[in-house]
Design a protein around this motif. Structure first.
Motif, PDB file in Angstrom:
ATOM      1  N   VAL A  81       0.887  -0.843  -0.567  1.00 10.67           N
ATOM      2  CA  VAL A  81       0.102   0.184   0.184  1.00 10.67           C
ATOM      3  C   VAL A  81       1.093   1.257   0.188  1.00 10.67           C
ATOM      4  O   VAL A  81       1.311   1.585   1.035  1.00 10.67           O
ATOM      5  N   TYR A  82       1.192   2.313  -0.847  1.00 17.76           N
ATOM      6  CA  TYR A  82       1.622   3.110  -1.043  1.00 17.76           C
ATOM      7  C   TYR A  82       1.286   4.334   0.004  1.00 17.76           C
ATOM      8  O   TYR A  82      -0.079   4.341   0.410  1.00 17.76           O
ATOM      9  N   ASP A 103      -5.028  -5.582  10.330  1.00 20.54           N
ATOM     10  CA  ASP A 103      -4.811  -5.432   9.442  1.00 20.54           C
ATOM     11  C   ASP A 103      -4.483  -6.932   9.157  1.00 20.54           C
ATOM     12  O   ASP A 103      -3.978  -8.027   9.539  1.00 20.54           O
ATOM     13  N   THR A 104      -5.533  -7.545   7.567  1.00 18.69           N
ATOM     14  CA  THR A 104      -5.516  -8.410   7.209  1.00 18.69           C
ATOM     15  C   THR A 104      -4.697  -8.761   6.251  1.00 18.69           C
ATOM     16  O   THR A 104      -5.053  -7.598   4.862  1.00 18.69           O
ATOM     17  N   GLY A 105      -4.123  -9.333   5.747  1.00 14.62           N
ATOM     18  CA  GLY A 105      -3.051 -10.096   4.362  1.00 14.62           C
ATOM     19  C   GLY A 105      -1.655  -9.240   4.563  1.00 14.62           C
ATOM     20  O   GLY A 105      -1.512  -7.552   4.007  1.00 14.62           O
ATOM     21  N   ALA A 169     -10.775  -0.660  14.906  1.00 18.77           N
ATOM     22  CA  ALA A 169     -10.870  -0.264  12.988  1.00 18.77           C
ATOM     23  C   ALA A 169      -9.728  -2.022  12.379  1.00 18.77           C
ATOM     24  O   ALA A 169      -9.809  -2.361  13.172  1.00 18.77           O
ATOM     25  N   LEU A 170     -10.674  -1.779  11.268  1.00 23.54           N
ATOM     26  CA  LEU A 170      -9.999  -3.617  10.520  1.00 23.54           C
ATOM     27  C   LEU A 170      -9.588  -2.799   9.061  1.00 23.54           C
ATOM     28  O   LEU A 170     -10.250  -2.108   8.511  1.00 23.54           O
ATOM     29  N   PHE A 171      -8.562  -2.778   8.762  1.00 26.53           N
ATOM     30  CA  PHE A 171      -8.517  -3.016   6.838  1.00 26.53           C
ATOM     31  C   PHE A 171      -8.186  -4.455   6.740  1.00 26.53           C
ATOM     32  O   PHE A 171      -7.262  -4.975   6.990  1.00 26.53           O
ATOM     33  N   LEU A 172      -8.419  -4.199   5.900  1.00 19.44           N
ATOM     34  CA  LEU A 172      -8.968  -5.699   4.434  1.00 19.44           C
ATOM     35  C   LEU A 172      -7.700  -5.729   3.397  1.00 19.44           C
ATOM     36  O   LEU A 172      -8.269  -4.579   2.933  1.00 19.44           O
ATOM     37  N   ASP A 173      -7.065  -6.364   3.119  1.00 14.53           N
ATOM     38  CA  ASP A 173      -6.419  -5.875   1.806  1.00 14.53           C
ATOM     39  C   ASP A 173      -5.556  -7.676   1.762  1.00 14.53           C
ATOM     40  O   ASP A 173      -4.956  -8.322   2.100  1.00 14.53           O
ATOM     41  N   VAL A 174      -6.705  -8.095   0.524  1.00 15.70           N
ATOM     42  CA  VAL A 174      -7.028  -9.576  -0.265  1.00 15.70           C
ATOM     43  C   VAL A 174      -7.739  -9.629  -0.779  1.00 15.70           C
ATOM     44  O   VAL A 174      -7.946  -8.408  -1.911  1.00 15.70           O
TER      45      VAL A 174
END
Length: 262
Positions: A81-82, A103-105, A169-174
């Protein structure tokens, strides 16, 4: 008074031709570059902001590397993620001192590092990564940046769900975020903030459909386009190339489950 540098410290040596070298300091070591040899013993005698010269007389400056410097030069095996996106994501998630964040992925750990800095020493990031080799790389990077104590890395497929509940909070990167949004809803507290990134519009559409099926509000889609300029007063103009589209960013806020209406 200048900071005292010691073995193991990381410094950024920045030269006038825009060459930069990120270095782990060691006694009695030299760095061989196209600008000449840099004697690291000389760096120990100085502090951040001071001048260093190579054996060829080329002038540079000793700097403490920023997190952006670290991220952009880190060892990576995944797309990151830039910084132009990660900073905005952290703000939109409203991550702050003491927060609990998923934080996922986790990949190479770039976004995880941003979140870990934001939660502070009293917060925690729970980082999920299904590939053990990626998890080990992220752990190595986070350790190097002094952030690993704020992160718990779990090697697991998130299709099994999350251990945590009532996170801030939740960040999803899949690649297929729509398949996991129900698990994200379960992990978030009421009013908790959700974010995901998608490189293509069809992925955004599928994600929006799923978000609208669940009790999420303030659903937003953003894209950031940053264009740097050449810092020359006499001919100020944009750089010839820019990093344009990187990802679409989708945000939402969890609310309590709504009652069905007839």
């Amino acid at each position: 008074m200048a900071d005292t540098l010691k073995p193991g410290d990381r410094v950024l040596l920045s030269f006038e031709d825009e060459s930069e070298f990120l270095v782990d300091l060691e006694r009695d070591k030299s760095l061989h570059t196209h600008l000449g040899i840099i004697d690291l013993n000389e760096v120990f005698k100085k502090g951040p902001g001071e001048i260093i010269r190579t054996s060829a007389g080329k002038k540079g400056y000793i700097l403490k590397p920023s997190l952006i410097d670290e991220i952009m030069s880190m060892k990576r095996r995944t797309q990151i993620v830039y910084p132009k996106d990660s900073s905005f994501i952290a703000m939109m998630l409203d991550v702050k001192e003491g927060d609990r964040v998923i934080d996922t992925g986790v990949g190479s750990g770039a976004m995880c590092a941003v979140l870990a800095r934001a939660v502070g020493s009293s917060g925690k990031v729970f980082a999920y990564e299904k590939r053990e080799d990626f998890a080990k790389l992220a752990e190595s990077n986070l350790t190097k940046w002094g952030l690993i104590e704020r992160v718990t890395i779990k090697v697991r497929d998130i299709s099994e769900g999350f251990d945590e509940r009532d996170v801030d909070a939740l960040f999803l990167d899949v690649p297929d975020p729509w398949n996991y949004i129900d698990k994200c809803w379960e992990a978030l507290k009421g009013g908790g903030r959700f974010a995901t990134v998608c490189p293509t519009t069809n992925q955004v559409q599928e994600t929006l459909k799923k978000l609208q099926e669940l009790p999420f509000i303030r659903i937003e889609v953003w894209e950031s386009l940053f264009r740097p300029y050449k810092p020359v007063p006499e001919r100020l103009r944009p750089v010839d190339r820019m990093v344009a589209h990187t990802a679409y960013m989708i945000f939402a806020i969890k609310v309590c489950r709504r009652e069905e209406t007839e």
